[in-house]
Motif scaffolding. Structure first.
Motif, PDB file in Angstrom:
ATOM      1  N   ILE A  20      -5.052 -65.915  55.503  1.00  0.00           N
ATOM      2  CA  ILE A  20      -3.647 -66.134  55.165  1.00  0.00           C
ATOM      3  C   ILE A  20      -3.577 -67.277  54.164  1.00  0.00           C
ATOM      4  CG2 ILE A  20      -1.359 -66.681  56.044  1.00  0.00           C
ATOM      5  CD1 ILE A  20      -2.385 -64.055  57.145  1.00  0.00           C
ATOM      6  N   GLN A  21      -3.043 -66.967  53.013  1.00  0.00           N
ATOM      7  CA  GLN A  21      -2.944 -67.949  51.933  1.00  0.00           C
ATOM      8  C   GLN A  21      -1.567 -68.606  51.993  1.00  0.00           C
ATOM      9  OE1 GLN A  21      -5.642 -68.176  49.996  1.00  0.00           O
ATOM     10  NE2 GLN A  21      -4.867 -69.774  48.681  1.00  0.00           N
ATOM     11  N   LEU A  22      -1.557 -69.920  52.278  1.00  0.00           N
ATOM     12  CA  LEU A  22      -0.268 -70.615  52.296  1.00  0.00           C
ATOM     13  C   LEU A  22       0.162 -70.923  50.867  1.00  0.00           C
ATOM     14  CD1 LEU A  22      -0.479 -73.264  55.155  1.00  0.00           C
ATOM     15  CD2 LEU A  22       0.742 -71.088  55.146  1.00  0.00           C
ATOM     16  N   PRO A  23       1.469 -70.782  50.578  1.00  0.00           N
ATOM     17  CA  PRO A  23       1.931 -71.147  49.237  1.00  0.00           C
ATOM     18  C   PRO A  23       1.886 -72.667  49.073  1.00  0.00           C
ATOM     19  CG  PRO A  23       3.789 -70.621  50.657  1.00  0.00           C
ATOM     20  CD  PRO A  23       2.554 -70.368  51.468  1.00  0.00           C
ATOM     21  N   ASN A  34       8.534 -68.953  48.663  1.00  0.00           N
ATOM     22  CA  ASN A  34       7.812 -69.640  49.725  1.00  0.00           C
ATOM     23  C   ASN A  34       7.442 -68.727  50.877  1.00  0.00           C
ATOM     24  OD1 ASN A  34       6.677 -71.978  50.781  1.00  0.00           O
ATOM     25  ND2 ASN A  34       8.488 -72.387  52.032  1.00  0.00           N
ATOM     26  N   GLU A  35       6.423 -67.895  50.664  1.00  0.00           N
ATOM     27  CA  GLU A  35       5.965 -67.017  51.747  1.00  0.00           C
ATOM     28  C   GLU A  35       4.458 -67.018  51.818  1.00  0.00           C
ATOM     29  OE1 GLU A  35       7.668 -63.078  51.568  1.00  0.00           O
ATOM     30  OE2 GLU A  35       9.652 -63.991  51.353  1.00  0.00           O
ATOM     31  N   ALA A  36       3.950 -66.939  53.058  1.00  0.00           N
ATOM     32  CA  ALA A  36       2.504 -66.845  53.245  1.00  0.00           C
ATOM     33  C   ALA A  36       2.050 -65.452  52.830  1.00  0.00           C
ATOM     34  CB  ALA A  36       2.153 -67.107  54.702  1.00  0.00           C
ATOM     35  N   ILE A  37       0.897 -65.384  52.197  1.00  0.00           N
ATOM     36  CA  ILE A  37       0.394 -64.096  51.723  1.00  0.00           C
ATOM     37  C   ILE A  37      -0.907 -63.792  52.457  1.00  0.00           C
ATOM     38  CG2 ILE A  37      -0.438 -62.807  49.715  1.00  0.00           C
ATOM     39  CD1 ILE A  37       1.149 -65.005  48.061  1.00  0.00           C
ATOM     40  N   ALA A  38      -0.974 -62.602  53.072  1.00  0.00           N
ATOM     41  CA  ALA A  38      -2.217 -62.179  53.723  1.00  0.00           C
ATOM     42  C   ALA A  38      -3.118 -61.565  52.665  1.00  0.00           C
ATOM     43  CB  ALA A  38      -1.911 -61.171  54.817  1.00  0.00           C
TER      44      ALA A  38
END
Ligand SMILES: [Zn+2]
Length: 598
Positions: free
Chosen positions: A162-165, A175-179
């Motif tokens: 999970i890539q945090l912005p 501003n959303e976390a990207i899997a």
């Protein structure tokens, strides 16, 4: 602007509006991880500006700020101005090379490891039985393990990451976390019971008949509970939630604080109460006990400031056996002080009637921690300071400013000290720049001086961090706030955006605060200016900015508009509008002060 990008110096002191195609941003060679990028510039009103053959829309003044998508790798942009009706040869072309890098590290192309991906990259020390996770980026599909001490730890591929912005994504609305499903990311965890220096882990990967071995740069040490080390804070130390400046700040530790070292990572030390500090702010020595203290009676007193007799402080005195770590939080009418490594024997608390304290309540919330909740009489908090005097903890709370009743109609701010900080300055720090290249540092100084005049007319004593176009770092600006202890501190800026922002469609006033004592001032001035001048609102933000972190006063940072927005830029540089803005800011400050100080 905030610190999104570093402006490159131009000869701004001899600023002349461009008479041909001018590109303010990006620079001719630019590297970013953003998936798009804005182009800020201007050209004569007649004629056309195109980027890679496509005509871009421009404001009536000729400015442009389109956002264009970026491919991973190299992107070439030809920005062209042409004016078919002009008989002069006015055509001009600018070529920009933008490299878009991947946000995540990609696995190696050949067989092996990515340098710097092997944990730990710096030396670390942990307690016995603390979980340690070993990580590596290696060729996908390989079998990977780490050897350390007498352990062999298998590392398994991570299927999902999970890539945090980044924090700045809050400001661009993405501003959303990207899997992501990264390939080549491996991880395995273990615990170690016996204290020892385990050295650098050696990583091993096998793929077919190929075998690659590589040592991590850092070593792993398991600390002995029998060989304790104590850290003593030698100068007020920034404390953080983790071992790098990426981690959040927590309450700074005053000089003299002593605590056990429970972990190490590179130049950072973890202290027994949970905070991390840099080695250079502490003196480390061996010890055989943990510094602990009892807390008994608490007394209060009021003192008149030696430097500025206008300032009166309520001091809370807490005698201790040693200088234990502390943390502070504020909310409406309460000031909360937490002491670590203490046990309460508090039975008596004295509050002097002339103090600003209503009552003090305390709670031993666990065996190591006591929280003192101080209820305050004034509805607004005006600043605080914390220090150790010997082993006595002194917490100073500033009283509300006393507004002179004389001449109140004409000079409502009579005698009040207000600090104004004009953002940026000098040849190295232009701040953000408008489509014409006009620098933020010039307009912050103009508006600060206009605001100074307005506030002085209302009776205030105005202190400025700069009155000329000089280089001025953050440190001397903050030192000035701490030294002057003004009634309020206002920093003036104009905004820009990170590369993935939408410069064409983002505008308005933005206001930033950090300590809760500054929130009401931030909200009030923000709303006041937005309503009176009918400006769009970018928003009121809690933000960990150096210029609003000072605790001695309510401190706000205003971003009064976007330099990079082509329409708002015209408003920003219009002298009549600057005067009106300064007057409105002064009216807003006065109204807030009349209400908050009484
Ligand atoms: Zn700025």
């Amino acid at each position: 602007m905030l610190s999104f990008f570093t402006a490159t110096a131009t000869n701004a002191q001899n600023f002349v509006p461009p008479t041909q195609l001018h590109l303010t941003y990006p620079p001719l060679q630019h590297t970013t991880t953003s998936d798009r990028l804005f182009f800020i510039g201007t050209a004569p009103k007649d004629g056309q500006v195109s980027i890679n053959g496509k005509v871009v829309s421009r404001t009536t003044a000729g400015h442009f700020a389109p956002s264009l998508p970026l491919q991973i790798g190299e992107n070439i942009f030809q920005i062209k101005y042409s004016n078919p009706t002009s008989d002069r040869n006015s055509d001009k072309e600018i070529t920009v090379k933008v490299v878009r890098e991947s946000r995540i590290t990609l696995p190696p192309k050949g067989i092996g490891f990515i340098e710097n991906s092997l944990f730990p990259v710096v030396n670390i020390a942990k307690q016995p039985n603390e979980r340690i996770c070993f990580e590596a980026i290696a060729t996908p599909n390989a079998k990977v393990l780490a050897r350390i001490g007498d352990l062999e730890i298998p590392l398994l591929p991570r299927r999902r990451n999970i890539q945090l912005p980044p924090n700045s994504s809050v400001l661009t609305g993405n501003n959303e976390a990207i899997a992501e499903s990264p390939s080549g990311y491996f991880r395995g965890c273990a615990t170690f019971e016996t204290p020892s220096q385990l050295g650098q882990p050696e990583y091993e990967m096998r793929l077919g008949d190929r075998l690659v071995k590589q040592k991590a740069q850092g070593s792993v040490e398991i600390l002995s509970p029998k060989k304790l080390q104590i850290a003593e804070v030698t100068a007020t130390a920034d404390a953080r939630t983790g071992a790098s400046t990426d981690f959040s700040r927590i309450t700074p530790l005053p000089q003299g604080v002593k605590a056990l070292v429970t972990g190490k990572q590179g130049e950072w030390l973890r202290l027994d109460y949970g905070g991390w500090v840099r080695e250079r702010f502490v003196k480390v020595s061996d010890t055989d006990t943990q510094p602990r203290s009892l807390v008994r009676g608490i007394s209060t007193r009021t003192v008149i400031d030696k430097v500025d007799p206008h300032n009166i402080w309520t001091e809370i005195v807490i005698p201790l056996e040693c200088n234990v770590p502390i943390s502070i939080s504020q909310s409406d009418r309460t000031f909360t002080l937490t002491l670590y490594n203490v046990t309460a024997q508090t039975d008596t608390i004295a509050i002097v009637p002339e103090s600003i304290i209503n009552k003090v309540e305390w709670l031993q919330s666990d065996s190591d921690k006591v929280t003192y909740t101080i209820s305050l009489k004034p509805k607004q908090q005006w600043g605080y300071k914390v220090r150790y005097q010997g082993t006595n903890l002194i917490v100073s709370l500033k009283h509300p400013p006393v507004l002179s009743t004389a001449n109140r109609e004409i000079q409502p701010l009579n005698g009040l000290k207000i600090l104004l900080d004009a953002g940026h300055g000098g040849n190295e720090d232009l701040g953000s720049r408008g489509p014409t290249g006009y620098p933020e540092k010039d307009v912050t100084l103009i508006v600060s001086k206009l605001l100074r005049e307005e506030l002085q007319n209302r009776g205030a004593k105005v202190v400025m961090t700069r009155t000329d176009d000089i280089d001025l770092d953050l440190a001397p600006r903050i030192a000035k706030i701490e030294q002057e202890e003004p009634a309020i501190s206002v920093s003036l800026h104009y905004n820009a955006l990170p590369d993935n922002g939408d410069a064409m469609n983002t505008s308005g006033i933005g206001t930033f605060w950090y300590n809760p004592q500054s929130q009401d001032l931030a909200k009030f001035i923000h709303n006041y200016v937005a309503q009176k001048l009918q400006r769009r609102e970018y928003g009121v933000y809690w933000n960990n900015l150096a210029l609003v972190r000072s605790t001695v006063t309510p401190a706000v940072l205003l971003e009064l508009g976007f330099m990079i927005n082509p329409d708002e830029f015209e408003w920003i540089i219009e002298p009549q509008q600057q005067k009106l803005l300064a007057k409105t800011l002064a009216d807003g400050i006065t109204e807030w002060m009349m209400n908050a100080a009484n």
